[in-house]
Design a protein around this motif. Structure first.
Motif, PDB file in Angstrom:
ATOM      1  N   UNK A 209      23.229 -12.222  -5.955  1.00  0.00           N
ATOM      2  CA  UNK A 209      23.451 -12.646  -7.329  1.00  0.00           C
ATOM      3  C   UNK A 209      22.886 -14.007  -7.686  1.00  0.00           C
ATOM      4  N   UNK A 210      22.264 -14.682  -6.741  1.00  0.00           N
ATOM      5  CA  UNK A 210      21.737 -16.026  -6.992  1.00  0.00           C
ATOM      6  C   UNK A 210      20.446 -15.943  -7.799  1.00  0.00           C
ATOM      7  N   UNK A 211      20.394 -16.701  -8.915  1.00  0.00           N
ATOM      8  CA  UNK A 211      19.188 -16.732  -9.755  1.00  0.00           C
ATOM      9  C   UNK A 211      18.556 -18.120  -9.790  1.00  0.00           C
ATOM     10  N   UNK A 212      19.183 -19.088  -9.132  1.00  0.00           N
ATOM     11  CA  UNK A 212      18.642 -20.437  -9.092  1.00  0.00           C
ATOM     12  C   UNK A 212      19.354 -21.260  -8.039  1.00  0.00           C
ATOM     13  N   UNK A 213      18.620 -22.212  -7.459  1.00  0.00           N
ATOM     14  CA  UNK A 213      19.197 -23.075  -6.439  1.00  0.00           C
ATOM     15  C   UNK A 213      18.453 -24.401  -6.448  1.00  0.00           C
ATOM     16  N   UNK A 214      19.200 -25.487  -6.557  1.00  0.00           N
ATOM     17  CA  UNK A 214      18.608 -26.828  -6.598  1.00  0.00           C
ATOM     18  C   UNK A 214      18.830 -27.546  -5.274  1.00  0.00           C
ATOM     19  N   UNK A 215      17.933 -28.473  -4.968  1.00  0.00           N
ATOM     20  CA  UNK A 215      18.008 -29.227  -3.714  1.00  0.00           C
ATOM     21  C   UNK A 215      19.383 -29.876  -3.490  1.00  0.00           C
ATOM     22  N   UNK A 216      20.013 -30.477  -4.515  1.00  0.00           N
ATOM     23  CA  UNK A 216      21.337 -31.051  -4.252  1.00  0.00           C
ATOM     24  C   UNK A 216      22.348 -30.023  -3.730  1.00  0.00           C
ATOM     25  N   UNK A 217      22.162 -28.753  -4.063  1.00  0.00           N
ATOM     26  CA  UNK A 217      23.084 -27.717  -3.602  1.00  0.00           C
ATOM     27  C   UNK A 217      22.941 -27.423  -2.111  1.00  0.00           C
ATOM     28  N   UNK A 218      21.842 -27.869  -1.514  1.00  0.00           N
ATOM     29  CA  UNK A 218      21.696 -27.742  -0.059  1.00  0.00           C
ATOM     30  C   UNK A 218      21.778 -29.126   0.590  1.00  0.00           C
ATOM     31  N   UNK A 219      22.366 -30.077  -0.152  1.00  0.00           N
ATOM     32  CA  UNK A 219      22.633 -31.398   0.396  1.00  0.00           C
ATOM     33  C   UNK A 219      21.488 -32.378   0.338  1.00  0.00           C
ATOM     34  N   UNK A 220      20.428 -32.069  -0.430  1.00  0.00           N
ATOM     35  CA  UNK A 220      19.261 -32.939  -0.501  1.00  0.00           C
ATOM     36  C   UNK A 220      19.148 -33.522  -1.909  1.00  0.00           C
ATOM     37  N   UNK A 221      19.179 -34.838  -2.019  1.00  0.00           N
ATOM     38  CA  UNK A 221      19.108 -35.510  -3.318  1.00  0.00           C
ATOM     39  C   UNK A 221      17.687 -35.622  -3.831  1.00  0.00           C
ATOM     40  N   UNK A 222      17.069 -34.480  -4.114  1.00  0.00           N
ATOM     41  CA  UNK A 222      15.675 -34.434  -4.567  1.00  0.00           C
ATOM     42  C   UNK A 222      15.579 -33.564  -5.813  1.00  0.00           C
TER      43      UNK A 222
ATOM     44  N   UNK B 224      16.175 -16.983 -23.410  1.00  0.00           N
ATOM     45  CA  UNK B 224      17.326 -16.207 -22.959  1.00  0.00           C
ATOM     46  C   UNK B 224      17.867 -16.685 -21.600  1.00  0.00           C
ATOM     47  N   UNK B 225      18.056 -15.740 -20.687  1.00  0.00           N
ATOM     48  CA  UNK B 225      18.719 -16.053 -19.423  1.00  0.00           C
ATOM     49  C   UNK B 225      17.899 -16.976 -18.527  1.00  0.00           C
ATOM     50  N   UNK B 226      16.575 -16.810 -18.529  1.00  0.00           N
ATOM     51  CA  UNK B 226      15.752 -17.696 -17.710  1.00  0.00           C
ATOM     52  C   UNK B 226      15.848 -19.132 -18.218  1.00  0.00           C
ATOM     53  N   UNK B 227      15.925 -19.320 -19.539  1.00  0.00           N
ATOM     54  CA  UNK B 227      16.098 -20.663 -20.107  1.00  0.00           C
ATOM     55  C   UNK B 227      17.427 -21.258 -19.645  1.00  0.00           C
ATOM     56  N   UNK B 228      18.473 -20.455 -19.642  1.00  0.00           N
ATOM     57  CA  UNK B 228      19.789 -20.917 -19.182  1.00  0.00           C
ATOM     58  C   UNK B 228      19.725 -21.327 -17.716  1.00  0.00           C
ATOM     59  N   UNK B 229      19.086 -20.507 -16.889  1.00  0.00           N
ATOM     60  CA  UNK B 229      18.987 -20.811 -15.456  1.00  0.00           C
ATOM     61  C   UNK B 229      18.226 -22.115 -15.226  1.00  0.00           C
ATOM     62  N   UNK B 230      17.133 -22.315 -15.949  1.00  0.00           N
ATOM     63  CA  UNK B 230      16.363 -23.555 -15.798  1.00  0.00           C
ATOM     64  C   UNK B 230      17.204 -24.777 -16.160  1.00  0.00           C
ATOM     65  N   UNK B 231      17.939 -24.710 -17.264  1.00  0.00           N
ATOM     66  CA  UNK B 231      18.762 -25.847 -17.680  1.00  0.00           C
ATOM     67  C   UNK B 231      19.871 -26.123 -16.662  1.00  0.00           C
ATOM     68  N   UNK B 232      20.440 -25.060 -16.104  1.00  0.00           N
ATOM     69  CA  UNK B 232      21.487 -25.199 -15.088  1.00  0.00           C
ATOM     70  C   UNK B 232      20.937 -25.949 -13.864  1.00  0.00           C
ATOM     71  N   UNK B 233      19.732 -25.585 -13.418  1.00  0.00           N
ATOM     72  CA  UNK B 233      19.145 -26.229 -12.238  1.00  0.00           C
ATOM     73  C   UNK B 233      18.683 -27.652 -12.535  1.00  0.00           C
ATOM     74  N   UNK B 234      18.146 -27.891 -13.725  1.00  0.00           N
ATOM     75  CA  UNK B 234      17.780 -29.263 -14.112  1.00  0.00           C
ATOM     76  C   UNK B 234      19.029 -30.138 -14.135  1.00  0.00           C
ATOM     77  N   UNK B 235      20.136 -29.582 -14.604  1.00  0.00           N
ATOM     78  CA  UNK B 235      21.408 -30.321 -14.573  1.00  0.00           C
ATOM     79  C   UNK B 235      21.786 -30.696 -13.145  1.00  0.00           C
ATOM     80  N   UNK B 236      21.631 -29.760 -12.203  1.00  0.00           N
ATOM     81  CA  UNK B 236      21.948 -30.086 -10.803  1.00  0.00           C
ATOM     82  C   UNK B 236      21.143 -31.299 -10.347  1.00  0.00           C
TER      83      UNK B 236
END
Length: 176
Positions: free
Chosen positions: A53-66, A141-153
């Motif tokens: 179910x994962x549609x996005x993942x940001x570096x901070x979510x794997x412990x990397x501040x990048x 739509x949903x891809x825009x939401x996913x991008x904003x979610x990851x930019x927020x991370x």
């Protein structure tokens, strides 16, 4: 991880959960051509692929501040525009319009979902790993939401920081 020939072997990384400090800290800009960024990009995609179910993942979510994240909304029923799997470095929103409320969840906040107002038309600029020219992604739509979610991370924000209040947070439903 690189093998002796210097090629990248993607690795699955553990996902950190709130309240891990890295999730609440703005991430640093990166050199998209740096070997460690190329490795991180490959690892983000590999970790996404093994996470149902994962549609996005940001570096901070794997412990990397990048400022690096991966997105792939392929096959999601709410997706209209789909660019497939991609990774962006140092991404920023260029244009945002047509704001709509929608339900979001997050691997770093696995037990909750929430209603978040986001732009449903979006232009994002950033760099592909290994790239030297800034690229733009125009989506909706949903891809825009996913991008904003990851930019927020990458800015140190969780979706919980964007909900209208406690009334807009819900226990995640478990489907058996």
């Amino acid at each position: 991880m690189s093998d002796p020939t210097g090629s990248i072997r993607p690795a699955v990384r553990p996902v950190v959960r709130a309240p891990a400090p890295v999730l609440g800290t703005a991430a640093a800009a990166v050199d998209p051509c740096a070997p460690e960024v190329l490795q991180l990009a490959a690892d983000l995609v590999a970790t996404m692929k093994v996470s149902p179910g994962c549609v996005g993942l940001a570096a901070p979510q794997v412990g990397v501040g990048a400022q690096v994240f991966a997105v792939d909304v392929t096959g999601h029923p709410k997706a209209k525009t789909v660019h497939g799997a991609f990774v962006l470095c140092n991404a920023r929103v260029v244009e945002a319009s047509q704001w709509q409320k929608g339900r979001e969840g997050c691997m770093s906040v696995p037990d909750l979902t929430g209603d978040v107002k986001r732009a449903s038309r979006l232009v994002v600029a950033g760099f592909a790993p290994g790239g030297t020219q800034e690229i733009e992604i125009v989506t909706d739509a949903f891809e825009a939401r996913a991008l904003q979610h990851e930019i927020d991370h990458c800015a140190g924000l969780l979706f919980l920081d964007r909900v209208a209040g406690a009334h807009a947070v819900y226990a995640r439903k478990v489907y058996l």
